[in-house]
Design an enzyme around this catalytic site. Structure first.
Site, PDB file in Angstrom:
ATOM      1  N   LYS A 227      -3.022  12.226   3.025  1.00  0.00           N
ATOM      2  CA  LYS A 227      -3.272  10.969   3.711  1.00  0.00           C
ATOM      3  C   LYS A 227      -3.674  11.282   5.136  1.00  0.00           C
ATOM      4  O   LYS A 227      -2.897  11.854   5.903  1.00  0.00           O
ATOM      5  CB  LYS A 227      -2.026  10.095   3.684  1.00  0.00           C
ATOM      6  CG  LYS A 227      -2.216   8.775   4.422  1.00  0.00           C
ATOM      7  CD  LYS A 227      -1.006   7.876   4.289  1.00  0.00           C
ATOM      8  CE  LYS A 227      -1.221   6.580   5.046  1.00  0.00           C
ATOM      9  NZ  LYS A 227      -0.066   5.690   4.958  1.00  0.00           N
TER      10      LYS A 227
ATOM     11  N   SER B 135      -8.752  -0.247   3.364  1.00  0.00           N
ATOM     12  CA  SER B 135      -9.196  -1.522   3.933  1.00  0.00           C
ATOM     13  C   SER B 135     -10.524  -1.433   4.684  1.00  0.00           C
ATOM     14  O   SER B 135     -11.398  -2.280   4.509  1.00  0.00           O
ATOM     15  CB  SER B 135      -8.103  -2.055   4.858  1.00  0.00           C
ATOM     16  OG  SER B 135      -7.778  -1.090   5.854  1.00  0.00           O
TER      17      SER B 135
ATOM     18  N   ARG C 258      -3.824  -2.908   8.763  1.00  0.00           N
ATOM     19  CA  ARG C 258      -2.716  -3.152   9.692  1.00  0.00           C
ATOM     20  C   ARG C 258      -2.661  -4.617  10.106  1.00  0.00           C
ATOM     21  O   ARG C 258      -1.606  -5.103  10.502  1.00  0.00           O
ATOM     22  CB  ARG C 258      -2.811  -2.176  10.868  1.00  0.00           C
ATOM     23  CG  ARG C 258      -2.530  -0.744  10.363  1.00  0.00           C
ATOM     24  CD  ARG C 258      -2.716   0.340  11.380  1.00  0.00           C
ATOM     25  NE  ARG C 258      -2.551   1.661  10.735  1.00  0.00           N
ATOM     26  CZ  ARG C 258      -2.803   2.814  11.316  1.00  0.00           C
ATOM     27  NH1 ARG C 258      -3.216   2.836  12.577  1.00  0.00           N
ATOM     28  NH2 ARG C 258      -2.638   3.945  10.664  1.00  0.00           N
TER      29      ARG C 258
ATOM     30  N   LYS D  53      -6.501   9.839   0.446  1.00  0.00           N
ATOM     31  CA  LYS D  53      -6.675   8.567   1.131  1.00  0.00           C
ATOM     32  C   LYS D  53      -7.126   8.807   2.558  1.00  0.00           C
ATOM     33  O   LYS D  53      -6.514   9.622   3.234  1.00  0.00           O
ATOM     34  CB  LYS D  53      -5.342   7.836   1.123  1.00  0.00           C
ATOM     35  CG  LYS D  53      -5.357   6.507   1.833  1.00  0.00           C
ATOM     36  CD  LYS D  53      -3.971   5.971   1.901  1.00  0.00           C
ATOM     37  CE  LYS D  53      -4.028   4.739   2.791  1.00  0.00           C
ATOM     38  NZ  LYS D  53      -2.749   4.300   3.193  1.00  0.00           N
TER      39      LYS D  53
ATOM     40  N   CYS E 148       6.100   4.959  10.603  1.00  0.00           N
ATOM     41  CA  CYS E 148       6.511   5.160   9.209  1.00  0.00           C
ATOM     42  C   CYS E 148       7.864   5.845   9.082  1.00  0.00           C
ATOM     43  O   CYS E 148       8.321   6.116   7.967  1.00  0.00           O
ATOM     44  CB  CYS E 148       5.447   5.953   8.460  1.00  0.00           C
ATOM     45  SG  CYS E 148       3.808   5.184   8.550  1.00  0.00           S
TER      46      CYS E 148
HETATM   47  C1  PBG Z   1       1.550   2.518   4.994  1.00  0.00           C
HETATM   48  C2  PBG Z   1       0.194   2.395   4.445  1.00  0.00           C
HETATM   49  C3  PBG Z   1      -1.047   2.268   5.116  1.00  0.00           C
HETATM   50  C4  PBG Z   1      -2.010   2.064   4.136  1.00  0.00           C
HETATM   51  C5  PBG Z   1      -1.360   2.095   2.909  1.00  0.00           C
HETATM   52  N1  PBG Z   1       0.002   2.319   3.113  1.00  0.00           N
HETATM   53  C6  PBG Z   1      -1.381   2.178   6.533  1.00  0.00           C
HETATM   54  C7  PBG Z   1      -1.146   3.215   7.494  1.00  0.00           C
HETATM   55  O1  PBG Z   1      -0.803   4.362   7.202  1.00  0.00           O
HETATM   56  O2  PBG Z   1      -1.305   2.849   8.632  1.00  0.00           O
HETATM   57  C8  PBG Z   1      -3.472   1.836   4.398  1.00  0.00           C
HETATM   58  C9  PBG Z   1      -4.211   1.091   3.348  1.00  0.00           C
HETATM   59  C10 PBG Z   1      -5.519   0.554   3.746  1.00  0.00           C
HETATM   60  O3  PBG Z   1      -6.054   0.752   4.855  1.00  0.00           O
HETATM   61  O4  PBG Z   1      -6.083  -0.150   2.892  1.00  0.00           O
HETATM   62  N2  PBG Z   1       1.939   3.717   5.515  1.00  0.00           N
END
Ligand code: PBG
Length: 332
Positions: free
Chosen positions: A204, A283, A214, A257, A130
């Site tokens: 998060k 997800s 992913r 999240k 990221c």
């Molecule tokens: C990007 C991001 C992610 C998700 C939302 N924005 C993935 C991550 O941090 O790897 C995950 C969303 C999901 O699992 O539905 N940084």
């Protein structure tokens, strides 16, 4: 003598009585639906680990938006799946990037729907992280993984401004870089987007529930993991410190999240801060319910309602969910 029925149970017996005394009720008003945009034409590529969720080319996105509008879903959250990646994730802030193009096209046809965008580099960087990684080769086996926070911030500013210029109504930085909210606020204000809100992915967690995403966003880290910037799920109170920092930096909405395994965090944020709160039902939450439902082990619709109601009960205002369409349909 039989034990007398308690008044709590007396109030439970009539379905309409139950309705009258509810604390929360699921409504379409609080839903935001994530969308994955890719290049091409006529493409609806189902994400193998997320049945019912697709990577969509622009024409298909517009079709999808039509359905979303008909279902009165108030907002979508856009993710881009770019054709090519590089070390600096330049596709994320290109004026003609995939999300920027999608924003323009959607805004024109569906001005009434709130367009949220995920502001992050991970789908656009060749290493899948990221933020900027100065020496990717030397980081391959480094458990502490150096993501260069400060050289990432200007790129996040560029992404946010490019989204705003293309028509985003809200930007949502998700990369867990320190100072990202303040940096983005300053950049937006400098370009006269003072009224554009920021929804910060504040708490998060580094979660295995992101696995299927992913696949959807093609953003699997090529080495290491995100534990040096996302939160450790064996910590709780730290979420309040993250939220507090983001609010100080100017976040208008904060997020927890994932959601389902983090209801305690949602509740704690709700009780400690007076600010709109989003819960991202990620997800993995979607996919595990889908898989069990496909096996006939659970009733999908009922389980979805139960999970999302739990999030509302915990204190969430906004539910970001891949189930948004199902819920909107079932409420009709
Ligand atoms: C990007 C991001 C992610 C998700 C939302 N924005 C993935 C991550 O941090 O790897 C995950 C969303 C999901 O699992 O539905 N940084």
């Amino acid at each position: 003598m039989a034990f007398p029925i308690h008044r709590l149970r007396r109030l439970r017996s009539h379905p309409q009585m139950r309705r009258l005394i509810r604390d929360v009720s699921l409504s379409v008003d609080h839903l935001a639906y994530p969308l994955f945009v890719r290049s091409g034409k006529g493409i609806r590529k189902e994400v193998s680990s997320m049945p019912g969720i697709f990577q969509l080319s622009m024409d298909q996105v517009l079709k999808e938006m039509d359905e979303i509008a008909k279902l009165s879903i108030p907002a979508v959250l856009l993710f881009g799946v770019p054709d090519s990646k590089d070390e600096k994730g330049s596709g994320a802030y290109a004026a003609a990037g995939i999300v920027q193009k999608a924003l323009k096209a959607i805004k024109k046809e569906f001005p009434e729907i709130l367009l949220m965008t995920d502001v992050c580099l991970c789908s656009y960087t060749s290493h899948g992280h990221c933020g900027i990684i100065k020496n990717p080769k030397s980081e391959i086996r480094n458990p502490k993984l150096n993501v260069d926070n400060d050289s990432t911030l200007p790129l996040l500013q560029k992404i946010a401004v490019s989204h705003a210029e293309a028509g985003a109504d809200l930007v949502a930085p998700s990369g867990m870089m320190d100072g990202m909210v303040q940096a983005i606020r300053e950049a937006l204000d400098n370009k006269n987007f003072e009224s554009l809100p920021i929804m910060a992915y504040s708490a998060k967690y580094a979660s295995s529930f992101y696995g299927p995403f992913r696949d959807a966003a093609e953003s699997l880290p090529q080495f290491g993991n995100r534990k040096s910037y996302q939160m450790d799920f064996q910590t709780g109170d730290e979420a309040l410190r993250e939220v507090s920092l983001d609010i100080d930096e100017g976040a208008d909405v904060v997020m927890v999240k994932p959601a389902l395994a983090y209801l305690d965090i949602i509740r704690a944020v709700k009780e400690n801060f007076d600010i709109p709160l989003a819960a991202y039902h990620v997800s993995g939450e979607y996919s595990m319910v889908k898989a069990a439902a496909q096996k006939g082990w659970i009733k999908e619709r009922d389980v979805i309602t139960e999970i999302l109601s739990a999030s509302l009960r915990a204190g969430a205002d906004i539910l970001i969910t891949y189930w948004a369409k199902e819920v909107a349909r079932s409420l009709r």
